[in-house]
Motif scaffolding. Structure first.
Motif, PDB file in Angstrom:
ATOM      1  N   GLY A 180      47.260   5.401  36.548  1.00 31.11           N
ATOM      2  CA  GLY A 180      46.197   6.255  37.068  1.00 31.11           C
ATOM      3  C   GLY A 180      45.531   7.009  35.936  1.00 31.11           C
ATOM      4  N   VAL A 181      44.255   7.265  36.090  1.00 30.21           N
ATOM      5  CA  VAL A 181      43.532   8.001  35.052  1.00 30.21           C
ATOM      6  C   VAL A 181      42.624   9.032  35.707  1.00 30.21           C
ATOM      7  CG1 VAL A 181      41.675   6.285  34.918  1.00 30.21           C
ATOM      8  CG2 VAL A 181      42.090   7.781  32.976  1.00 30.21           C
ATOM      9  N   ASP A 182      42.575  10.208  35.111  1.00 33.40           N
ATOM     10  CA  ASP A 182      41.642  11.251  35.501  1.00 33.40           C
ATOM     11  C   ASP A 182      40.800  11.538  34.265  1.00 33.40           C
ATOM     12  OD1 ASP A 182      40.291  13.658  35.955  1.00 33.40           O
ATOM     13  OD2 ASP A 182      41.884  14.438  37.232  1.00 33.40           O
ATOM     14  N   ARG A 183      39.624  10.937  34.222  1.00 42.15           N
ATOM     15  CA  ARG A 183      38.782  11.081  33.028  1.00 42.15           C
ATOM     16  C   ARG A 183      38.295  12.517  32.850  1.00 42.15           C
ATOM     17  NH1 ARG A 183      38.418   6.375  30.754  1.00 42.15           N
ATOM     18  NH2 ARG A 183      38.582   4.476  32.009  1.00 42.15           N
ATOM     19  N   LYS A 184      38.090  13.238  33.941  1.00 38.17           N
ATOM     20  CA  LYS A 184      37.642  14.627  33.839  1.00 38.17           C
ATOM     21  C   LYS A 184      38.705  15.496  33.163  1.00 38.17           C
ATOM     22  CE  LYS A 184      36.976  18.219  36.969  1.00 38.17           C
ATOM     23  NZ  LYS A 184      36.763  18.660  38.322  1.00 38.17           N
ATOM     24  N   GLU A 185      39.955  15.302  33.537  1.00 26.16           N
ATOM     25  CA  GLU A 185      41.061  16.052  32.930  1.00 26.16           C
ATOM     26  C   GLU A 185      41.548  15.398  31.639  1.00 26.16           C
ATOM     27  OE1 GLU A 185      42.299  19.011  33.893  1.00 26.16           O
ATOM     28  OE2 GLU A 185      40.767  19.029  35.461  1.00 26.16           O
ATOM     29  N   GLY A 186      41.153  14.145  31.431  1.00 26.93           N
ATOM     30  CA  GLY A 186      41.562  13.440  30.226  1.00 26.93           C
ATOM     31  C   GLY A 186      43.024  13.026  30.237  1.00 26.93           C
ATOM     32  N   LEU A 187      43.550  12.659  31.418  1.00 22.92           N
ATOM     33  CA  LEU A 187      44.964  12.306  31.544  1.00 22.92           C
ATOM     34  C   LEU A 187      45.169  10.924  32.138  1.00 22.92           C
ATOM     35  CD1 LEU A 187      46.346  15.668  32.977  1.00 22.92           C
ATOM     36  CD2 LEU A 187      46.501  14.848  30.613  1.00 22.92           C
ATOM     37  N   ILE A 188      46.254  10.285  31.702  1.00 23.39           N
ATOM     38  CA  ILE A 188      46.682   9.002  32.230  1.00 23.39           C
ATOM     39  C   ILE A 188      48.118   9.148  32.695  1.00 23.39           C
ATOM     40  CG2 ILE A 188      47.245   6.599  31.639  1.00 23.39           C
ATOM     41  CD1 ILE A 188      45.019   6.788  29.483  1.00 23.39           C
ATOM     42  N   VAL A 189      48.437   8.593  33.864  1.00 20.59           N
ATOM     43  CA  VAL A 189      49.807   8.509  34.365  1.00 20.59           C
ATOM     44  C   VAL A 189      50.181   7.039  34.301  1.00 20.59           C
ATOM     45  CG1 VAL A 189      51.331   8.832  36.346  1.00 20.59           C
ATOM     46  CG2 VAL A 189      49.528  10.492  35.890  1.00 20.59           C
ATOM     47  N   ILE A 190      51.260   6.725  33.565  1.00 20.74           N
ATOM     48  CA  ILE A 190      51.628   5.331  33.331  1.00 20.74           C
ATOM     49  C   ILE A 190      53.141   5.159  33.392  1.00 20.74           C
ATOM     50  CG2 ILE A 190      51.676   5.592  30.812  1.00 20.74           C
ATOM     51  CD1 ILE A 190      50.324   2.742  30.729  1.00 20.74           C
ATOM     52  N   ASP A 207      47.338  11.819  27.122  1.00 21.55           N
ATOM     53  CA  ASP A 207      45.903  12.059  27.093  1.00 21.55           C
ATOM     54  C   ASP A 207      45.220  10.698  26.912  1.00 21.55           C
ATOM     55  OD1 ASP A 207      46.035  11.430  24.334  1.00 21.55           O
ATOM     56  OD2 ASP A 207      45.884  13.523  23.717  1.00 21.55           O
ATOM     57  N   LEU A 208      43.915  10.677  26.867  1.00 25.69           N
ATOM     58  CA  LEU A 208      43.180   9.419  26.778  1.00 25.69           C
ATOM     59  C   LEU A 208      43.373   8.705  25.441  1.00 25.69           C
ATOM     60  CD1 LEU A 208      39.862  10.395  28.598  1.00 25.69           C
ATOM     61  CD2 LEU A 208      41.845   9.167  29.526  1.00 25.69           C
ATOM     62  N   GLN A 209      43.896   9.416  24.454  1.00 19.47           N
ATOM     63  CA  GLN A 209      44.176   8.800  23.159  1.00 19.47           C
ATOM     64  C   GLN A 209      45.621   8.296  23.076  1.00 19.47           C
ATOM     65  OE1 GLN A 209      42.415  11.917  23.324  1.00 19.47           O
ATOM     66  NE2 GLN A 209      40.654  10.532  23.338  1.00 19.47           N
ATOM     67  N   GLY A 210      46.407   8.512  24.132  1.00 15.77           N
ATOM     68  CA  GLY A 210      47.780   8.016  24.166  1.00 15.77           C
ATOM     69  C   GLY A 210      48.847   8.998  23.740  1.00 15.77           C
ATOM     70  N   LYS A 211      48.471  10.251  23.456  1.00 17.20           N
ATOM     71  CA  LYS A 211      49.466  11.253  23.073  1.00 17.20           C
ATOM     72  C   LYS A 211      50.203  11.724  24.323  1.00 17.20           C
ATOM     73  CE  LYS A 211      50.141  15.659  20.853  1.00 17.20           C
ATOM     74  NZ  LYS A 211      49.532  16.879  20.378  1.00 17.20           N
ATOM     75  N   VAL A 212      51.542  11.639  24.297  1.00 20.46           N
ATOM     76  CA  VAL A 212      52.363  12.039  25.441  1.00 20.46           C
ATOM     77  C   VAL A 212      52.219  13.537  25.672  1.00 20.46           C
ATOM     78  CG1 VAL A 212      54.713  12.158  26.354  1.00 20.46           C
ATOM     79  CG2 VAL A 212      53.972  10.136  25.095  1.00 20.46           C
ATOM     80  N   LYS A 213      51.958  13.916  26.923  1.00 28.56           N
ATOM     81  CA  LYS A 213      51.712  15.318  27.283  1.00 28.56           C
ATOM     82  C   LYS A 213      52.847  15.940  28.085  1.00 28.56           C
ATOM     83  CE  LYS A 213      48.157  16.777  26.168  1.00 28.56           C
ATOM     84  NZ  LYS A 213      47.795  17.367  24.890  1.00 28.56           N
ATOM     85  N   ASN A 214      53.769  15.128  28.623  1.00 28.69           N
ATOM     86  CA  ASN A 214      54.872  15.707  29.383  1.00 28.69           C
ATOM     87  C   ASN A 214      56.161  15.634  28.574  1.00 28.69           C
ATOM     88  OD1 ASN A 214      54.877  12.869  29.736  1.00 28.69           O
ATOM     89  ND2 ASN A 214      56.065  13.020  31.601  1.00 28.69           N
ATOM     90  N   GLU A 215      57.146  16.426  28.994  1.00 32.11           N
ATOM     91  CA  GLU A 215      58.427  16.447  28.304  1.00 32.11           C
ATOM     92  C   GLU A 215      59.259  15.244  28.728  1.00 32.11           C
ATOM     93  OE1 GLU A 215      60.385  20.143  28.955  1.00 32.11           O
ATOM     94  OE2 GLU A 215      58.655  21.306  28.336  1.00 32.11           O
TER      95      GLU A 215
END
Length: 90
Positions: free
Chosen positions: A32-42, A61-69
């Motif tokens: 899933g992607v939320d372009r407005k928030e700039g997040l991907i769930v994979i 984020d959209l560049q692939g940097k992991v945002k969750n722990e």
């Protein structure tokens, strides 16, 4: 709020891939992607479909940097996201 809905819908989409016989072993996924928030769930890399739950999803984020722990890495499909079909959620 989007993240909770995305995790549920991405989990269901991935389980549907299994039900339809569209994945093999741990290969393939819906995301899933939320372009407005700039997040991907994979889906995490190497996680068996029978081990999937709402808690395992990797958020980047959209560049692939992991945002969750956590220690799980995102699917290698993340590198191909611009060329893949993603599940677009509201």
């Amino acid at each position: 709020m989007w993240l909770a809905v995305a995790r549920e819908e991405v989990l269901e989409a991935n389980l549907d891939l299994v039900r339809r016989g569209l994945v093999l072993s741990t290969f393939g996924n819906a995301s899933g992607v939320d372009r407005k928030e700039g997040l991907i769930v994979i889906k995490p890399s190497g996680v068996a479909y029978q081990a999937m739950s709402l808690e395992i999803w990797v958020v980047t984020d959209l560049q692939g940097k992991v945002k969750n722990e956590g220690t799980l890495r995102p699917s290698s499909d993340l590198r191909r996201m611009p060329h893949c079909t993603a599940l677009f959620l509201p």
